[in-house]
Structure formats: C-alpha cells, structure tokens
Scaffold this motif. Sequence first.
Motif, PDB file in Angstrom:
ATOM      1  N   LEU A  49       0.831  -1.208   0.000  1.00  0.00           N
ATOM      2  CA  LEU A  49       0.000   0.000   0.000  1.00  0.00           C
ATOM      3  C   LEU A  49       0.865   1.257   0.000  1.00  0.00           C
ATOM      4  O   LEU A  49       0.560   2.232  -0.687  1.00  0.00           O
ATOM      5  CB  LEU A  49      -0.930   0.006   1.220  1.00  0.00           C
ATOM      6  CG  LEU A  49      -2.105  -0.963   1.170  1.00  0.00           C
ATOM      7  CD1 LEU A  49      -2.882  -0.931   2.485  1.00  0.00           C
ATOM      8  CD2 LEU A  49      -3.043  -0.618   0.015  1.00  0.00           C
ATOM      9  N   ARG A  50       1.964   1.229   0.773  1.00  0.00           N
ATOM     10  CA  ARG A  50       2.894   2.363   0.799  1.00  0.00           C
ATOM     11  C   ARG A  50       3.395   2.681  -0.606  1.00  0.00           C
ATOM     12  O   ARG A  50       3.349   3.828  -1.052  1.00  0.00           O
ATOM     13  CB  ARG A  50       4.093   1.995   1.701  1.00  0.00           C
ATOM     14  CG  ARG A  50       5.253   2.983   1.686  1.00  0.00           C
ATOM     15  CD  ARG A  50       6.528   2.304   2.224  1.00  0.00           C
ATOM     16  NE  ARG A  50       6.937   1.218   1.327  1.00  0.00           N
ATOM     17  CZ  ARG A  50       7.682   0.167   1.679  1.00  0.00           C
ATOM     18  NH1 ARG A  50       8.108   0.052   2.911  1.00  0.00           N
ATOM     19  NH2 ARG A  50       8.002  -0.760   0.799  1.00  0.00           N
ATOM     20  N   ASP A  51       3.830   1.641  -1.343  1.00  0.00           N
ATOM     21  CA  ASP A  51       4.386   1.875  -2.674  1.00  0.00           C
ATOM     22  C   ASP A  51       3.312   2.311  -3.663  1.00  0.00           C
ATOM     23  O   ASP A  51       3.562   3.156  -4.535  1.00  0.00           O
ATOM     24  CB  ASP A  51       5.092   0.610  -3.178  1.00  0.00           C
ATOM     25  CG  ASP A  51       6.311   0.268  -2.334  1.00  0.00           C
ATOM     26  OD1 ASP A  51       6.813   1.153  -1.620  1.00  0.00           O
ATOM     27  OD2 ASP A  51       6.764  -0.894  -2.377  1.00  0.00           O
ATOM     28  N   VAL A  52       2.094   1.746  -3.525  1.00  0.00           N
ATOM     29  CA  VAL A  52       1.008   2.144  -4.426  1.00  0.00           C
ATOM     30  C   VAL A  52       0.673   3.620  -4.202  1.00  0.00           C
ATOM     31  O   VAL A  52       0.530   4.387  -5.154  1.00  0.00           O
ATOM     32  CB  VAL A  52      -0.238   1.257  -4.206  1.00  0.00           C
ATOM     33  CG1 VAL A  52      -1.467   1.875  -4.861  1.00  0.00           C
ATOM     34  CG2 VAL A  52       0.002  -0.137  -4.761  1.00  0.00           C
ATOM     35  N   LEU A  53       0.562   4.044  -2.932  1.00  0.00           N
ATOM     36  CA  LEU A  53       0.254   5.449  -2.652  1.00  0.00           C
ATOM     37  C   LEU A  53       1.372   6.366  -3.133  1.00  0.00           C
ATOM     38  O   LEU A  53       1.122   7.485  -3.564  1.00  0.00           O
ATOM     39  CB  LEU A  53       0.037   5.662  -1.145  1.00  0.00           C
ATOM     40  CG  LEU A  53      -1.306   5.221  -0.599  1.00  0.00           C
ATOM     41  CD1 LEU A  53      -1.442   5.633   0.851  1.00  0.00           C
ATOM     42  CD2 LEU A  53      -2.455   5.816  -1.412  1.00  0.00           C
ATOM     43  N   ALA A  54       2.615   5.893  -3.071  1.00  0.00           N
ATOM     44  CA  ALA A  54       3.742   6.713  -3.518  1.00  0.00           C
ATOM     45  C   ALA A  54       3.919   6.624  -5.029  1.00  0.00           C
ATOM     46  O   ALA A  54       4.863   7.188  -5.580  1.00  0.00           O
ATOM     47  CB  ALA A  54       5.014   6.289  -2.805  1.00  0.00           C
ATOM     48  N   ASN A  55       3.012   5.922  -5.700  1.00  0.00           N
ATOM     49  CA  ASN A  55       3.053   5.780  -7.162  1.00  0.00           C
ATOM     50  C   ASN A  55       4.349   5.126  -7.644  1.00  0.00           C
ATOM     51  O   ASN A  55       4.948   5.554  -8.633  1.00  0.00           O
ATOM     52  CB  ASN A  55       2.852   7.144  -7.833  1.00  0.00           C
ATOM     53  CG  ASN A  55       2.376   7.020  -9.275  1.00  0.00           C
ATOM     54  OD1 ASN A  55       1.861   5.970  -9.672  1.00  0.00           O
ATOM     55  ND2 ASN A  55       2.566   8.051 -10.050  1.00  0.00           N
ATOM     56  N   GLU A  56       4.770   4.082  -6.930  1.00  0.00           N
ATOM     57  CA  GLU A  56       5.945   3.311  -7.337  1.00  0.00           C
ATOM     58  C   GLU A  56       5.522   1.848  -7.579  1.00  0.00           C
ATOM     59  O   GLU A  56       4.533   1.386  -7.017  1.00  0.00           O
ATOM     60  CB  GLU A  56       6.986   3.303  -6.217  1.00  0.00           C
ATOM     61  CG  GLU A  56       7.362   4.663  -5.698  1.00  0.00           C
ATOM     62  CD  GLU A  56       8.849   4.917  -5.859  1.00  0.00           C
ATOM     63  OE1 GLU A  56       9.655   4.108  -5.370  1.00  0.00           O
ATOM     64  OE2 GLU A  56       9.196   5.941  -6.492  1.00  0.00           O
TER      65      GLU A  56
END
Lengths: 212, 212, 212
Positions: free
Chosen positions: B140-147
């Motif tokens: 979820l962290r990476d999805v929110l950071a668009n990575e």
Amino acid sequence: MLHDLFTPSVQHALDLAGIFVFAISGALLAVRKNFDVFGMAVLAEVTALGGGLLRDVVIGAVPPAAFTDLGYFSTPLVATALVFFLHPQVERIQGAVNVFDAAGLGLFCVTGTTKAYDHGLGLTASAALGLATAVGGGVLRDVLANEVPSLLRWDRDLYAVPAIVGAGVVAVCIRFDALNGVTSGVAVVTAFALRLLAMRFHWRAPRAWNRH
Amino acid sequence: MLHDLFTPSVQHALDLAGIFVFAISGALLAVRKNFDVFGMAVLAEVTALGGGLLRDVVIGAVPPAAFTDLGYFSTPLVATALVFFLHPQVERIQGAVNVFDAAGLGLFCVTGTTKAYDHGLGLTASAALGLATAVGGGVLRDVLANEVPSLLRWDRDLYAVPAIVGAGVVAVCIRFDALNGVTSGVAVVTAFALRLLAMRFHWRAPRAWNRH
Amino acid sequence: MLHDLFTPSVQHALDLAGIFVFAISGALLAVRKNFDVFGMAVLAEVTALGGGLLRDVVIGAVPPAAFTDLGYFSTPLVATALVFFLHPQVERIQGAVNVFDAAGLGLFCVTGTTKAYDHGLGLTASAALGLATAVGGGVLRDVLANEVPSLLRWDRDLYAVPAIVGAGVVAVCIRFDALNGVTSGVAVVTAFALRLLAMRFHWRAPRAWNRH
C-alpha cells in the motif's frame, strides 16, 4: 438465495475456469513488467480473486469466498506455474486467452450481480457490484503494476460495457421475476458476445466533447 | 483463541515495535518522494497499519485493531516526527532499520496467521493472510507513492519468501496441534533469519523462463 | 445515534451536493488523463463515494451507504454527463468548483467523524475516519489515475489540515458533550474556511528538515 445458475458442480467448474484465465492475464502482465515468480503469483491472485473479494467485503460476506475455497486460492498458482515455464507459448495463444477472458467477464458479471442481490442489495447496486466483480480484479492488477488501468483508457476496446449489459440483463430479469438458469445463461452469453464483437471491431467509447 | 505468543504485554510491546519500524520505512519513502509532513504521516500510518487493516477487514474483525488501540495509531506519528526532525541520521542507520524491519516481518507473518486462524479460516487461507499482514502495508505504501511495489520487483532481495516460510511454519504447527509460545517464537526467528540472509547474500527469486 | 447535523432531508441534500462536487473533480481528472466516458464515470464514482465506502467497510456498516442509497450512486453519473458535454465550461469555473469542493471537505470530515463515533469507535479513531471520509475518495481517484496523490504532495495547498481541524472540533465537542446542530455547523464552516484560506494564500506544509 435466488438459485445457482447451473448445478453447483458446473457452477464451480465455470468459476474456476474464469479464475484461471483472469490469473493468466495477471501473470502475463507480471512477466511484461519484469517481476519475479512471487510477483507473478501475487498479480495472478489479485487479478483472479480481487473483484470477488471487493464484492464480498462490500456486502459483508466475510471471510470472502476467495479465502474459504481452496480451489479458488490454488488455481491462480497453477496459472502462475504455467506462465512461468511456458511464457512464450502462452503469449502466442493470446488470442485464445482473450476469448476465455471474455467468457470470464460474462460469467462474473452475472454471478456477481446475483450474489449481491442475494445479500439484500437493491437492483442497481447489485448490477454495479456485478460490474465490480467482473472488472475489479483487472483494475487492481493494473494499479499494483503501476499502470493506468486499461479499463479506463479510451484506446482500449470496450470492456466495461459488455459487463454492464450482462449485469443489467440479470437485474431486469430479477425485477420481472424471470431469473433462472436459462436467462442467466443468456446474460452470460450476451456479455461474452458483446466483448468478442468489441475486440473484433475495435469498438471504443467516446471521450468528452471539446477537449482542448 | 489459540493463545498469545507471549504474555499480552510483551506481545503488545513487540507489536508496537514492529509498527514503529514499518512506519519509519513509510516516512523515509515519503521524504524521498518529497512529500510534506502530512504526506509523511499518511504514508507512515498506511505502511505500519495497512497489512493488519486488510487482514481484519477480510476476516470480519471490525473495527480493526488499528482503530481500537490508540497505541497502534499514535506510534506511526512518533516515527513521523523522528524522521521529520532527524531524517539524515535515520537514513544513516538504514542498515539497522532494515534489521528491525526484518524482525517486524517475522513477527507480523506469525501473529497474522494466528489471528486469521482464530477467526475460523482454514490453514492455507490463514497463512495467506499472515503473508498479507506482513507485506500488505509495504505494498500500500508503494502504491500510494506511485511506485512499482518493491515486493513484486525481481531486483529486490527476497521479502515475501521469509514471510511465507514463517506463516507456513505456524500453519504446520497448528495442523499438528503444536503451536505454543516456543514454536511461535521459532517461526518468528525463522522468518527473521531468512530475511537477514536474503539481504546479506542478495538472494533473488527467478523470473519466467524464456522471456523475450 | 448522536443526532443528525440538520434535519434528515437537509442533511441528505448537503450530502448529495458534496458528492456532486467531488464527482466533478474525478470526471475532470479523467478528461485530463484522456479517459473515455466510462473511465470518467468510474473515476467520478470512486472520487465521490470512495471515502465513505472506506469508512463504512472499516466500521462494519455494510452494505455501505454508497450502495443502499440510489441518489448517492446516481449523482456522480449526472456529474459525469455534465463534464462530458460541457467540459470546457466546467474547466472555466474551476475556481467555483474548488470552493464547492472545500465545502464538501468540511461537510464530510464532520459527518464521517460523527458516523464513526456512532458505530462505537473512540474519539481519536473517529476523527481519523472523518479525515479518511473527506480525503479518501481523492486519494483513490489519484491512485486509479496513476498519479501521486495530490494529498501527499508538498507543492499543493493544505487539504488534509482543514479536515483534521474539522474532525478534531467534532471530537472535542463529543468529548464535552456539546455536539449539536450548531457546533457541527461551526466545525463544517471552520474546515471550509481554513481550506479557502489555504487556497487563497497558498499555505503549504513543511517538508522534513535537512533533506539532501
């Protein structure tokens, strides 16, 4: 409980077939994105089970079917293994994969709508969740792969519309107390055929008028 | 309820420690992405609590622990404050942060599997949710950071496998009626050690055969 | 049930107005991303209803209001139609859209906090869910559009802070048994005014100290 579309065992076999082809599309995207075998498995699981998972969480049917039926969970792993070892061959039959994907789309928009209605939602909401069941996994797949969801892009052949029509046919049948194995089958085939036609003739949806 | 791994207060302290290091990794990514302090807090909260939140929503344990235990909610804010004021120093001890992150991974795959089983899921599904608990927040962290989620990338050291092994050990122990404080601890340490080894020797997972 | 902020019908009209402006922002982003009309509808629905959906799933209020109230579901479709046919005109009144969006932000952080508290969550958790109600739809919108959520970016005027303040005012009022139509209205107006000021004077939040 309205009914099962077909006998329970036929229904289950169809579900697994739909899950399998959705999982293939997830695993193939993972290969294109250069993910490792675990990334392939994650993307296959999410693509295949994500739509039903969303629906079950929203209607309160927890734990979701994805976590109570071992066949649902293991089928995407089989698809992952297949793509892992035979990726070029699977790519080569992409056309056939797309046809099966269209069948999965038709099946899931119908079963999704039926299950949501069984859990007490209204007709419009049930059709919306049927659509979400059919397309939700693909959207989650694209989000996890950090791509613009192909569902939203104007340069892709119609994908949502066949599912909306299929879900709508089911809702209308429920409204007129005419949902049974035959009409459910008609709804599945309608969505399936529309998607095949959309791919064959590259039907697109319009974009907003007067864009700059 | 199977049992607590350790005494409740030790368990709670371990949970908070795991949440803290996961939150640090969220806040650090937020700094790298040039987010402001509120973006840091959002990413810290999501990284630390997202995996458990997913699990609780799926098993129907609502409201999730993340929203009923004030310590769970405030710990990521402390981590955010730390990174906000001492970002260069925290970056400098990234190695130590990674070791603690590995400990959090081991802890959460075990507690997640146990909690899912306590809520009536089967062994395979419980292990899958234990994995989701441990790695879900990072995705979820990476999805929110668009990575692209680092979990899925082939050029990252193994992260999912240690959690799968840890969750699998717990499932096998439950199957043979042998889950207790000691075997749970063994599962945590196994996952923790595997992750440390994966980082030390840069273990990678294979990609599909015969990619173009 | 604490109370309704206003009479039920006024409350419902305000909800629909907030949903409408949030949906406009989703449909406008879809046009900018070159999505087709179905992509516009999906983004409008997700932006308008996503925050409340997250809150309802977390507090266990399923099926969520988004799926039980036909007005909630159809309002984003009206917004989509408007943007589809009159996109340049809607873009031209972006300033007015932003003012209404600020009003929606103020309204939803207050109703979200109140609803979460009504479902038995603590004050801090209720305020956090009030914030999630107000900003969650916009985050989902940006994630689906494959953009860095504008909520997290430092180069955007404050958006989370007004909602945090509004939710905080509600929590404090509940704590001192002083929540009623008047104090709720004050909380809405406070968040609304803060957001207007943040846009007018381009208030930004700080980033971490000593970034490289």
